[in-house]
Design an enzyme around this catalytic site. Structure first.
Site, PDB file in Angstrom:
ATOM      1  N   GLU A  25     -16.452  52.993  -0.693  1.00  0.00           N
ATOM      2  CA  GLU A  25     -15.165  52.928  -1.291  1.00  0.00           C
ATOM      3  C   GLU A  25     -15.157  53.021  -3.015  1.00  0.00           C
ATOM      4  OE1 GLU A  25     -13.299  49.132  -2.118  1.00  0.00           O
ATOM      5  OE2 GLU A  25     -14.497  48.140  -0.770  1.00  0.00           O
ATOM      6  N   VAL A 106     -10.607  49.650   1.912  1.00  0.00           N
ATOM      7  CA  VAL A 106     -11.506  49.763   3.223  1.00  0.00           C
ATOM      8  C   VAL A 106     -10.739  50.415   4.090  1.00  0.00           C
ATOM      9  CG1 VAL A 106     -12.215  48.355   4.984  1.00  0.00           C
ATOM     10  CG2 VAL A 106     -12.798  47.602   2.896  1.00  0.00           C
ATOM     11  N   SER A 140      -4.247  42.014   5.502  1.00  0.00           N
ATOM     12  CA  SER A 140      -4.650  43.534   4.967  1.00  0.00           C
ATOM     13  C   SER A 140      -4.498  44.412   6.097  1.00  0.00           C
ATOM     14  CB  SER A 140      -5.966  43.215   4.592  1.00  0.00           C
ATOM     15  OG  SER A 140      -6.812  44.458   4.255  1.00  0.00           O
ATOM     16  N   ALA A 141      -4.258  45.651   5.516  1.00  0.00           N
ATOM     17  CA  ALA A 141      -4.135  46.633   6.332  1.00  0.00           C
ATOM     18  C   ALA A 141      -5.696  47.153   7.051  1.00  0.00           C
ATOM     19  CB  ALA A 141      -3.543  48.138   5.791  1.00  0.00           C
ATOM     20  N   ASP A 142      -6.582  46.631   6.341  1.00  0.00           N
ATOM     21  CA  ASP A 142      -7.798  46.866   6.733  1.00  0.00           C
ATOM     22  C   ASP A 142      -8.179  46.602   8.380  1.00  0.00           C
ATOM     23  OD1 ASP A 142      -8.209  47.211   4.251  1.00  0.00           O
ATOM     24  OD2 ASP A 142      -9.679  45.818   3.654  1.00  0.00           O
ATOM     25  N   LYS A 159     -13.720  38.815   2.556  1.00  0.00           N
ATOM     26  CA  LYS A 159     -13.732  37.954   1.201  1.00  0.00           C
ATOM     27  C   LYS A 159     -13.457  36.612   1.432  1.00  0.00           C
ATOM     28  CE  LYS A 159     -13.161  42.370  -1.531  1.00  0.00           C
ATOM     29  NZ  LYS A 159     -12.594  43.208  -0.275  1.00  0.00           N
TER      30      LYS A 159
END
Length: 302
Positions: A25, A106, A140-142, A159
């Site tokens: 990334e 990500v 998160s959209a991850d 994280k």
């Protein structure tokens, strides 16, 4: 091949030779670390992937195109420029249409890798469910990307600024396998062990590669998380780093920092409060993930 994709010469050569390609990334370069350490890290990580038998493909948005593999000058540009957009799934169409510079998260790196036929992606840590999600719904959209896009992500867990318990629960709900590599518990980015047990763990990369093959051959779309702990000698003491994270999270709340700005703020604050120790740990864990990710990709394509 999609009209919006431009593959670097190295990636094209690798694909022609049937070598495994490993995506990287660009948000970690533009938003995750200070300059010049970010550019040095990016170059070293690419080299580690080459040294372990795969081809690196750092992904970014430049001039209305998705670049799969960046030149040295482009890495420098992403490392040293201010105001580069942080691009997740929601932002991809707008950043491409407006021809702005965009660094991929990500989620968007997974999308771009998938468009290019790349199955493996190395990063530092996943995004996830933020602390205080009960009131903010900041997730998160991850995580949703992992539920739908068939790319394997090698990381040092999520994280540690996040609500790791809730992040693991969310991934379970979405049916995303989280496999601990040589660990039975979820790693917590700067530290090796969050104390949260994982349903799956493997000692050998061959086992993980086989499981990924079976998943996709069954038509079970979506990603796999390979959780690879930071090396023992590089981890920060949990009692030390967790207190610092809590202080940084509190400051973000007081300043009203939300959404996509929160992770860069927290990581920057933690670097400041640890006097650079967290940055060193971050670089070490990414390098370790690159080695494992490249070897896993090689194993998968045997």
């Amino acid at each position: 091949m999609n009209n919006y994709l431009i593959l670097s010469d190295e990636v094209q050569r690798g694909m022609a030779q049937g070598l495994p390609i490993v995506a990287l990334e660009s948000t970690i370069i533009s938003h995750g670390m200070p300059y010049p350490q970010n550019v040095a890290m990016a170059r070293e990580v690419e080299q580690i992937i080459r040294d372990n038998g795969a081809v690196p493909a750092t992904i970014a948005i430049i001039d209305g195109k998705i670049r799969i593999g960046l030149s040295d000058d482009e890495l420098e540009l992403f490392g040293s420029s201010k105001g580069i957009a942080k691009v997740s799934r929601r932002d991809l169409p707008q950043i491409i249409a407006s021809k702005k510079l965009g660094a991929t998260t990500v989620a968007s790196t997974m999308i771009c890798a998938h468009l290019a036929g790349i199955k493996f992606f190395v990063t530092g840590g996943l995004g996830g469910v933020h602390k205080g999600w009960e009131t903010t719904l900041d997730i998160s959209a991850d995580l949703d990307e992992l539920a739908q896009t068939s790319v394997t992500v090698i990381c040092a867990g999520a994280k540690s600024i996040l609500d790791l318990d809730a992040t693991l629960e969310y991934l379970e709900t979405k049916g995303v396998p989280v496999v601990g590599y040589k660990t039975k518990n979820l790693p917590a980015f700067f530290t090796r062990d969050s104390g949260l047990p994982l349903a799956l763990s493997c000692e050998e990369l061959t086992e993980i590669a086989e499981m990924i093959k079976v998943k996709w051959q069954l038509g079970l779309e979506g990603g796999v998380v390979v959780a690879n702990p930071i090396p023992q000698e590089d981890e920060l003491a949990p009692s030390y780093i967790n207190g610092i994270i809590d202080t940084a999270v509190k400051e973000a709340e007081e300043k009203g920092i939300i959404g996509k700005d929160i992770t860069p703020f927290l990581l920057g604050k933690i670097v400041e409060m640890t006097e650079g120790k967290s940055l060193e740990a971050n670089i070490k864990l990414v390098k370790n993930n690159a080695k494992v990710g490249a070897r896993l990709a090689v194993e998968f394509f045997k």
